[in-house]
Motif scaffolding. Structure first.
Motif, PDB file in Angstrom:
ATOM      1  N   TRP A   1       0.856  -1.185   0.000  1.00 16.75           N
ATOM      2  CA  TRP A   1       0.000   0.000   0.000  1.00 16.75           C
ATOM      3  C   TRP A   1       0.889   1.231   0.000  1.00 16.75           C
ATOM      4  O   TRP A   1       1.970   1.258   0.611  1.00 16.75           O
ATOM      5  CB  TRP A   1      -0.871  -0.001   1.247  1.00 16.75           C
ATOM      6  N   ILE A   2       0.429   2.307  -0.694  1.00 16.78           N
ATOM      7  CA  ILE A   2       1.171   3.563  -0.735  1.00 16.78           C
ATOM      8  C   ILE A   2       0.210   4.703  -0.404  1.00 16.78           C
ATOM      9  O   ILE A   2      -0.929   4.738  -0.886  1.00 16.78           O
ATOM     10  CB  ILE A   2       1.808   3.807  -2.123  1.00 16.78           C
ATOM     11  N   SER A   3       0.671   5.618   0.404  1.00 14.61           N
ATOM     12  CA  SER A   3      -0.140   6.797   0.738  1.00 14.61           C
ATOM     13  C   SER A   3       0.004   7.860  -0.342  1.00 14.61           C
ATOM     14  O   SER A   3       0.833   7.747  -1.257  1.00 14.61           O
ATOM     15  CB  SER A   3       0.316   7.370   2.083  1.00 14.61           C
ATOM     16  N   GLU A   4      -0.817   8.894  -0.242  1.00 17.43           N
ATOM     17  CA  GLU A   4      -0.634  10.049  -1.119  1.00 17.43           C
ATOM     18  C   GLU A   4       0.697  10.723  -0.776  1.00 17.43           C
ATOM     19  O   GLU A   4       1.131  10.715   0.381  1.00 17.43           O
ATOM     20  CB  GLU A   4      -1.763  11.053  -0.907  1.00 17.43           C
ATOM     21  N   PRO A   5       1.360  11.318  -1.744  1.00 15.23           N
ATOM     22  CA  PRO A   5       2.620  12.019  -1.440  1.00 15.23           C
ATOM     23  C   PRO A   5       2.342  13.326  -0.697  1.00 15.23           C
ATOM     24  O   PRO A   5       1.285  13.949  -0.852  1.00 15.23           O
ATOM     25  CB  PRO A   5       3.221  12.274  -2.819  1.00 15.23           C
ATOM     26  N   PHE A   6       3.300  13.721   0.151  1.00 18.18           N
ATOM     27  CA  PHE A   6       3.193  14.981   0.901  1.00 18.18           C
ATOM     28  C   PHE A   6       4.108  15.995   0.236  1.00 18.18           C
ATOM     29  O   PHE A   6       5.339  15.817   0.176  1.00 18.18           O
ATOM     30  CB  PHE A   6       3.597  14.762   2.352  1.00 18.18           C
ATOM     31  N   SER A   7       3.507  17.066  -0.259  1.00 21.10           N
ATOM     32  CA  SER A   7       4.276  18.038  -1.053  1.00 21.10           C
ATOM     33  C   SER A   7       5.173  18.911  -0.192  1.00 21.10           C
ATOM     34  O   SER A   7       6.252  19.326  -0.612  1.00 21.10           O
ATOM     35  CB  SER A   7       3.330  18.917  -1.877  1.00 21.10           C
ATOM     36  N   ASN A   8       4.776  19.203   1.054  1.00 18.21           N
ATOM     37  CA  ASN A   8       5.554  20.105   1.896  1.00 18.21           C
ATOM     38  C   ASN A   8       5.554  19.555   3.328  1.00 18.21           C
ATOM     39  O   ASN A   8       4.580  19.721   4.057  1.00 18.21           O
ATOM     40  CB  ASN A   8       4.952  21.510   1.860  1.00 18.21           C
ATOM     41  N   LEU A   9       6.655  18.925   3.716  1.00 17.97           N
ATOM     42  CA  LEU A   9       6.725  18.313   5.034  1.00 17.97           C
ATOM     43  C   LEU A   9       6.825  19.333   6.152  1.00 17.97           C
ATOM     44  O   LEU A   9       6.543  19.020   7.319  1.00 17.97           O
ATOM     45  CB  LEU A   9       7.927  17.356   5.118  1.00 17.97           C
ATOM     46  N   GLU A  10       7.199  20.559   5.845  1.00 15.89           N
ATOM     47  CA  GLU A  10       7.259  21.587   6.880  1.00 15.89           C
ATOM     48  C   GLU A  10       5.851  21.988   7.311  1.00 15.89           C
ATOM     49  O   GLU A  10       5.595  22.269   8.481  1.00 15.89           O
ATOM     50  CB  GLU A  10       8.026  22.802   6.355  1.00 15.89           C
ATOM     51  N   GLN A  11       4.911  22.016   6.351  1.00 20.12           N
ATOM     52  CA  GLN A  11       3.529  22.356   6.675  1.00 20.12           C
ATOM     53  C   GLN A  11       2.722  21.118   7.055  1.00 20.12           C
ATOM     54  O   GLN A  11       1.857  21.164   7.916  1.00 20.12           O
ATOM     55  CB  GLN A  11       2.868  23.052   5.468  1.00 20.12           C
ATOM     56  N   ASP A  12       2.997  20.017   6.406  1.00 22.70           N
ATOM     57  CA  ASP A  12       2.308  18.750   6.690  1.00 22.70           C
ATOM     58  C   ASP A  12       3.374  17.687   6.934  1.00 22.70           C
ATOM     59  O   ASP A  12       3.986  17.182   5.998  1.00 22.70           O
ATOM     60  CB  ASP A  12       1.429  18.357   5.495  1.00 22.70           C
ATOM     61  N   PRO A  13       3.638  17.333   8.224  1.00 17.68           N
ATOM     62  CA  PRO A  13       4.734  16.411   8.541  1.00 17.68           C
ATOM     63  C   PRO A  13       4.482  14.977   8.091  1.00 17.68           C
ATOM     64  O   PRO A  13       5.373  14.134   8.194  1.00 17.68           O
ATOM     65  CB  PRO A  13       4.830  16.487  10.063  1.00 17.68           C
ATOM     66  N   GLY A  14       3.283  14.701   7.574  1.00 14.68           N
ATOM     67  CA  GLY A  14       3.009  13.351   7.092  1.00 14.68           C
ATOM     68  C   GLY A  14       2.300  12.523   8.151  1.00 14.68           C
ATOM     69  O   GLY A  14       2.914  11.685   8.801  1.00 14.68           O
ATOM     70  N   ASN A  15       0.994  12.776   8.293  1.00 15.35           N
ATOM     71  CA  ASN A  15       0.191  12.084   9.311  1.00 15.35           C
ATOM     72  C   ASN A  15      -0.839  11.207   8.601  1.00 15.35           C
ATOM     73  O   ASN A  15      -1.715  11.716   7.913  1.00 15.35           O
ATOM     74  CB  ASN A  15      -0.504  13.111  10.204  1.00 15.35           C
ATOM     75  N   VAL A  16      -0.708   9.885   8.780  1.00 16.76           N
ATOM     76  CA  VAL A  16      -1.614   8.921   8.137  1.00 16.76           C
ATOM     77  C   VAL A  16      -2.096   7.923   9.192  1.00 16.76           C
ATOM     78  O   VAL A  16      -1.311   7.482  10.049  1.00 16.76           O
ATOM     79  CB  VAL A  16      -0.922   8.174   6.981  1.00 16.76           C
ATOM     80  N   THR A  17      -3.377   7.555   9.116  1.00 14.58           N
ATOM     81  CA  THR A  17      -3.966   6.622  10.083  1.00 14.58           C
ATOM     82  C   THR A  17      -4.413   5.343   9.372  1.00 14.58           C
ATOM     83  O   THR A  17      -5.054   5.406   8.313  1.00 14.58           O
ATOM     84  CB  THR A  17      -5.176   7.259  10.786  1.00 14.58           C
ATOM     85  N   LEU A  18      -4.111   4.201   9.980  1.00 13.81           N
ATOM     86  CA  LEU A  18      -4.544   2.894   9.495  1.00 13.81           C
ATOM     87  C   LEU A  18      -5.364   2.222  10.609  1.00 13.81           C
ATOM     88  O   LEU A  18      -4.871   2.092  11.737  1.00 13.81           O
ATOM     89  CB  LEU A  18      -3.358   1.982   9.138  1.00 13.81           C
ATOM     90  N   ILE A  19      -6.592   1.826  10.312  1.00  8.91           N
ATOM     91  CA  ILE A  19      -7.449   1.188  11.312  1.00  8.91           C
ATOM     92  C   ILE A  19      -7.804  -0.219  10.837  1.00  8.91           C
ATOM     93  O   ILE A  19      -8.342  -0.404   9.740  1.00  8.91           O
ATOM     94  CB  ILE A  19      -8.730   1.997  11.556  1.00  8.91           C
ATOM     95  N   LEU A  20      -7.499  -1.203  11.681  1.00  6.55           N
ATOM     96  CA  LEU A  20      -7.749  -2.614  11.356  1.00  6.55           C
ATOM     97  C   LEU A  20      -8.786  -3.193  12.325  1.00  6.55           C
ATOM     98  O   LEU A  20      -8.470  -3.458  13.484  1.00  6.55           O
ATOM     99  CB  LEU A  20      -6.444  -3.416  11.443  1.00  6.55           C
ATOM    100  N   PRO A  21     -10.035  -3.408  11.895  1.00 11.56           N
ATOM    101  CA  PRO A  21     -11.021  -4.091  12.749  1.00 11.56           C
ATOM    102  C   PRO A  21     -10.781  -5.606  12.699  1.00 11.56           C
ATOM    103  O   PRO A  21     -10.686  -6.191  11.616  1.00 11.56           O
ATOM    104  CB  PRO A  21     -12.370  -3.726  12.124  1.00 11.56           C
ATOM    105  N   LEU A  22     -10.709  -6.241  13.860  1.00  6.77           N
ATOM    106  CA  LEU A  22     -10.472  -7.688  13.914  1.00  6.77           C
ATOM    107  C   LEU A  22     -11.770  -8.487  13.920  1.00  6.77           C
ATOM    108  O   LEU A  22     -11.749  -9.699  13.713  1.00  6.77           O
ATOM    109  CB  LEU A  22      -9.656  -8.028  15.161  1.00  6.77           C
ATOM    110  N   GLY A  23     -12.896  -7.841  14.184  1.00  6.09           N
ATOM    111  CA  GLY A  23     -14.182  -8.526  14.129  1.00  6.09           C
ATOM    112  C   GLY A  23     -14.651  -9.097  15.448  1.00  6.09           C
ATOM    113  O   GLY A  23     -15.841  -9.310  15.647  1.00  6.09           O
ATOM    114  N   LYS A  24     -13.747  -9.364  16.378  1.00  5.82           N
ATOM    115  CA  LYS A  24     -14.081  -9.849  17.712  1.00  5.82           C
ATOM    116  C   LYS A  24     -12.879  -9.628  18.610  1.00  5.82           C
ATOM    117  O   LYS A  24     -11.823  -9.177  18.156  1.00  5.82           O
ATOM    118  CB  LYS A  24     -14.497 -11.321  17.715  1.00  5.82           C
TER     119      LYS A  24
END
Length: 604
Positions: free
Chosen positions: A125-148
């Motif tokens: 999997w690849i995230s969207e590219p971050f054009s300016n790390l000074e303004q956007d340090p690169g914050n991405v969230t991944l949520i995995l539901p296990l079902g129980k």
């Protein structure tokens, strides 16, 4: 070589973690088979007794859908990486491709996080590219539901891009409603998360999340793995089975990974934003279905949800409660020493529902705490073992019979109430009224037209004068011999001792102790203290003559007129009363055997 080193480190990490589950694993993988070679149910021994069991160890993330906050390819974008070519410039090492979500061969969606990814099938999997790390340090969230609920052993993330500079693993125990940190990673724990770099782990803080600084460097540029072992360095891990704190610590229904800040390349690049992305080849979560020691597998229910295949009379998605009608003992987690199997309530087949009461359980000495609900068949009580008001116990029926409680059937006029004696069924009779159901007038009384006093006394001027001319012409003497005929024509034969004598209106009441019942009538005379009533004028006539402290043998009939509302037996001048002699015991046994052989028919 760097990937191989990380893989070796990860395998060694799993070895440390698996030792924490040593007791559970050893109890589960022990090879048990029946004599016919069929595998034994892991939750039961060959003797049929329940035992502690657990599901298989699995990758709980495999093929589960992961929700991500960012994915490349919409619109299409370029992403680049550096190869390991030697002797070339940085720009020469630069290789680039296009990510396009609409092109299956160029898309890198979230499904690649939990599929099979290896050298023969490299997906990521690849995230969207971050054009300016000074303004956007690169914050991405991944949520995995296990079902129980699962008991998590490890969380492993293998990066195709460089690792993030800061990252947090969270867990949820309520299907994503609330979250708590599982582990922090950063190149500067204090500055980023206000967490100390090194923390001494004790039994008092082993359920807390800590921060690590050794997994946040940009090297290697690809293939690095971050593996978090949930029980590593936790003091109670080697006694996991008996640690409720750690059992809660490893329990999770969902895993969330937040990539907080991206590492920046230490090279001068013409177009650095082409490298500002996250790429993950594998996201795996190792653990077991949480079944609290009461199941060896998880299955899909009718709604398609994963649940434990519960044993030991337990129920629920995690076998976290006792199943219906099995509340005689409190639910508990199974251990290697005690399965804590749920026990059925004892309602004597008169109820289908019950509940658990801890106070009753403690008072019983931790034996039984079930309380039956909605007892049927006119019963009541914790075990439906009593008859409700207006009914009495029929001792000719088993307690589990639907007819074990009979209607008192007290006469609406002759009885002073509707509640009878629970044992004998005797209704409370009004004055002058007799009979089990208070349906007739007693001796010396006649029927009236009043509902209040349905039986009135017959006037007798000299009934109690005690003169011989008022006494019965013939009173059965206590010195007469006992014969088979006398035994057969009477309804009962009992051996008694006279304890007390009192006067109740026109009656003399004797308190007797029934020592032995050689012949039992339909009134079911029982051993123990009973009341015996004799008309007062008969007592004066010494017919019969009963002395305190003496033992007697009494032959009598059930249809002797009753005692006018008093509970007990009644005898008159026709009853046979003998002074007790030990030789009578043998004679009575002979009479009983002859009765069973139908020798009494000739006297009927």
């Amino acid at each position: 070589m760097s990937r191989l080193a990380d893989l070796c480190h990860f395998l060694s990490l799993l070895t440390v973690v698996s030792s924490a589950f040593n007791n559970e694993i050893s109890s589960y993988v022990d090879a048990h088979t029946y004599g016919n070679g069929k595998p034994e149910d892991p939750c039961y021994g060959s003797d049929g007794k329940g035992r502690h069991c657990i599901p298989d160890f699995v990758n709980a993330a495999f093929n589960h859908k992961v929700t991500v906050s960012s994915t490349c390819g919409n619109p299409p974008n370029r992403y680049c990486w550096l190869t390991k070519s030697e002797g070339a410039t940085i720009e020469d090492k630069k290789k680039c491709l296009i990510c396009d979500s609409k092109n299956p061969k160029r898309s890198h969606g979230a499904s690649y996080l939990t599929d099979i990814s290896n050298s023969n099938n490299l997906t990521y999997w690849i995230s969207e590219p971050f054009s300016n790390l000074e303004q956007d340090p690169g914050n991405v969230t991944l949520i995995l539901p296990l079902g129980k609920k699962y008991e998590i052993t490890y969380v492993s993330i293998q990066f195709y891009s460089p690792r993030p500079e800061s990252m947090v693993i969270y867990k949820s125990k309520d299907f994503g409603v609330t979250w708590m940190p599982f582990q922090y990673y950063s190149s500067n724990c204090k500055a980023t998360f206000n967490k100390p770099v090194k923390t001494e782990v004790t039994k008092f803080n082993e359920h807390e999340a800590f921060c690590s600084q050794d997994k946040s460097s940009i090297e290697p540029l690809s293939g690095a793995r971050i593996a978090f072992a949930s029980l590593q360095d936790r003091p109670s891990a080697y006694d996991f089975e008996n640690s409720p704190v750690l059992k809660e610590w490893v329990t999770a229904t969902d895993i969330k990974v937040v990539l907080y800040r991206m590492n920046t390349f230490p090279y001068e690049l013409k177009e650095p934003y082409d490298f500002n992305y996250y790429a993950i080849a594998d996201f795996s979560v190792g653990g077991r279905c949480k079944c609290n020691g009461h199941a060896s597998s998880c299955i899909k229910n009718n709604e398609g949800k994963m649940v434990c295949d519960c044993k030991h009379n337990t129920a629920g998605p995690d076998c976290e409660r006792c199943k219906e009608f099995h509340f005689d003992k409190p639910w508990r987690h199974a251990t290697g020493k005690d399965t804590h199997q749920c026990a059925p309530c004892n309602c004597n087949l008169h109820a289908r529902k019950c509940r658990f009461n801890m106070e009753i359980y403690k008072l019983s000495g931790s034996v039984s705490g079930g309380v039956c609900i909605n007892c049927k068949h006119n019963t009541f009580g914790r075990n439906c073992d009593y008859c409700k008001e207006g009914f009495y116990r029929d001792n000719t029926k088993d307690i589990t019979s639907s007819h074990c409680c009979r209607d008192c059937n007290c006469h609406p006029v002759g009885a002073s109430g509707k509640v009878c004696n629970q044992t004998s069924g005797q209704c409370p009779c009004k004055e002058g009224v007799s009979g089990l159901n208070c349906n007739r007038c007693g001796p010396g009384f006649q029927q009236s037209r009043s509902h209040i006093a349905p039986c009135i006394q017959i006037p007798v001027s000299t009934a109690d004068s005690g003169k011989n001319n008022n006494c019965p012409k013939r009173c059965h003497s206590e010195d007469e011999k006992i014969t088979l005929k006398k035994y057969c024509i009477n309804d009962y034969a009992i051996s008694v001792e006279v304890l007390e004598k009192t006067k109740v209106n026109e009656w003399t009441k004797y308190t007797i102790s029934v020592l032995k019942a050689s012949k039992i009538s339909r009134n079911r005379i029982k051993k123990g203290d009973q009341s015996l009533f004799v008309k007062h004028y008969l007592t004066k006539c010494k017919c019969p003559q009963l002395k305190l402290g003496k033992r007697y043998l009494i032959f009598g009939k059930d249809d002797v007129p009753g005692s006018g509302g008093n509970y007990g037996m009644t005898i008159d001048e026709k009853s046979l009363v003998f002074k007790y002699k030990s030789k009578y015991d043998g004679r009575l046994k002979q009479f009983s055997r002859k009765e069973r052989k139908n020798k009494c028919k000739k006297y009927s």
